[in-house]
Design a protein around this motif. Structure first.
Motif, PDB file in Angstrom:
ATOM      1  N   GLN A 104     -29.813  -6.568 -86.076  1.00 38.57           N
ATOM      2  CA  GLN A 104     -28.718  -6.092 -86.901  1.00 38.57           C
ATOM      3  C   GLN A 104     -29.256  -4.622 -86.795  1.00 38.57           C
ATOM      4  O   GLN A 104     -29.847  -3.721 -86.470  1.00 38.57           O
ATOM      5  CB  GLN A 104     -28.355  -6.323 -88.238  1.00 38.57           C
ATOM      6  N   TYR A 106     -27.239  -0.584 -86.966  1.00 38.07           N
ATOM      7  CA  TYR A 106     -25.808   0.467 -88.382  1.00 38.07           C
ATOM      8  C   TYR A 106     -25.505   1.450 -87.679  1.00 38.07           C
ATOM      9  O   TYR A 106     -26.622   1.840 -87.561  1.00 38.07           O
ATOM     10  CB  TYR A 106     -26.165  -0.586 -89.821  1.00 38.07           C
ATOM     11  N   CYS A 112     -27.997   8.029 -95.700  1.00 34.94           N
ATOM     12  CA  CYS A 112     -28.054   6.800 -96.556  1.00 34.94           C
ATOM     13  C   CYS A 112     -29.310   7.152 -98.024  1.00 34.94           C
ATOM     14  O   CYS A 112     -29.749   7.000 -97.764  1.00 34.94           O
ATOM     15  CB  CYS A 112     -28.766   5.647 -96.011  1.00 34.94           C
ATOM     16  N   MET A 115     -31.080   1.974 -97.631  1.00 33.92           N
ATOM     17  CA  MET A 115     -30.680   1.338 -97.052  1.00 33.92           C
ATOM     18  C   MET A 115     -30.331  -0.009 -97.098  1.00 33.92           C
ATOM     19  O   MET A 115     -29.905  -0.944 -96.698  1.00 33.92           O
ATOM     20  CB  MET A 115     -31.682   1.343 -95.732  1.00 33.92           C
ATOM     21  N   ARG A 118     -26.860  -0.550 -99.124  1.00 37.86           N
ATOM     22  CA  ARG A 118     -25.859  -0.076 -98.509  1.00 37.86           C
ATOM     23  C   ARG A 118     -25.904  -1.174 -97.583  1.00 37.86           C
ATOM     24  O   ARG A 118     -24.991  -2.241 -96.743  1.00 37.86           O
ATOM     25  CB  ARG A 118     -25.822   1.192 -97.915  1.00 37.86           C
ATOM     26  N   TYR A 119     -27.062  -1.340 -96.298  1.00 36.91           N
ATOM     27  CA  TYR A 119     -26.282  -2.713 -95.037  1.00 36.91           C
ATOM     28  C   TYR A 119     -27.711  -3.844 -95.849  1.00 36.91           C
ATOM     29  O   TYR A 119     -27.083  -4.652 -94.301  1.00 36.91           O
ATOM     30  CB  TYR A 119     -27.526  -1.760 -93.841  1.00 36.91           C
ATOM     31  N   CYS A 124     -36.621  -0.789 -90.241  1.00 35.13           N
ATOM     32  CA  CYS A 124     -35.650   0.261 -89.267  1.00 35.13           C
ATOM     33  C   CYS A 124     -36.637   0.527 -88.388  1.00 35.13           C
ATOM     34  O   CYS A 124     -37.153   1.063 -89.180  1.00 35.13           O
ATOM     35  CB  CYS A 124     -35.404   1.013 -90.217  1.00 35.13           C
TER      36      CYS A 124
END
Length: 178
Positions: A104, A106, A112, A115, A118-119, A124
């Motif tokens: 995924q 964003y 931010c 993470m 929020r996502y 990452c």
């Protein structure tokens, strides 16, 4: 265009030999054997405890650092540094769950602080910085070890010597201190 300027000193409290730097420097050992204090006269710099912009990274804005190692919890002297150019305009970065821009993704245009919240993204491992200069942190709320990201494609943080690190928050470098 204004340039940054940082002065490194061999001893604490701005004593001993010094070396003035106004750009990137990949190996400071050719100028001085050790560095225990520095003064950022203008701009912002990323400093590294290894040569060639490797190792732990630390962000320094305009100010005096009479004993930066104890201030910042550094175990080693600064060995290289990178000037962060002033950026005017928008900020854009796309973060990806997996290496090579997989999983995924964003797009971020502002800071931010968490993470995960929020996502709903718990890892990452690659990113593409389109605009601006960013700092990524291993803990939420801009804490822990950090990594400086300038525009470009970063296919694998692991290949950059950042294996085992997770990035949990990221912020734009806005204050250029010029």
């Amino acid at each position: 265009f204004t340039f940054g300027r940082i002065i490194f000193y061999e001893e604490r409290n701005f004593q001993g030999r010094h070396y003035e730097c106004m750009s990137d420097c990949s190996d400071m050992s050719s100028y001085m054997s050790r560095c225990h204090s520095c003064r950022v006269e203008s701009g912002c710099f990323m400093v590294y405890d290894r040569t060639n912009y490797m190792g732990n990274q630390y962000f320094m804005r305009r100010g005096e650092y009479a004993d930066y190692m104890s201030m910042m919890g550094m175990r080693d002297c600064i060995r290289s540094c990178r000037m962060i150019p002033m950026h005017r305009g928008q900020f854009r970065m796309k973060i990806y769950e997996r290496e090579n821009f997989g999983g995924q993704s964003y797009e971020l245009m502002d800071d931010c602080d968490n993470m995960m919240d929020r996502y709903r993204m718990n890892d990452c491992q690659s990113c593409h910085v389109m605009d601006g200069h960013w700092l990524m942190y291993e803990q939420p709320n801009y804490r822990g070890r950090m990594m400086y990201m300038r525009p470009g494609e970063y296919r694998s943080f692991r290949d950059m010597g950042m294996s085992g690190m997770r990035w949990m928050s990221m912020r734009r470098i806005m204050d250029s201190g010029y």
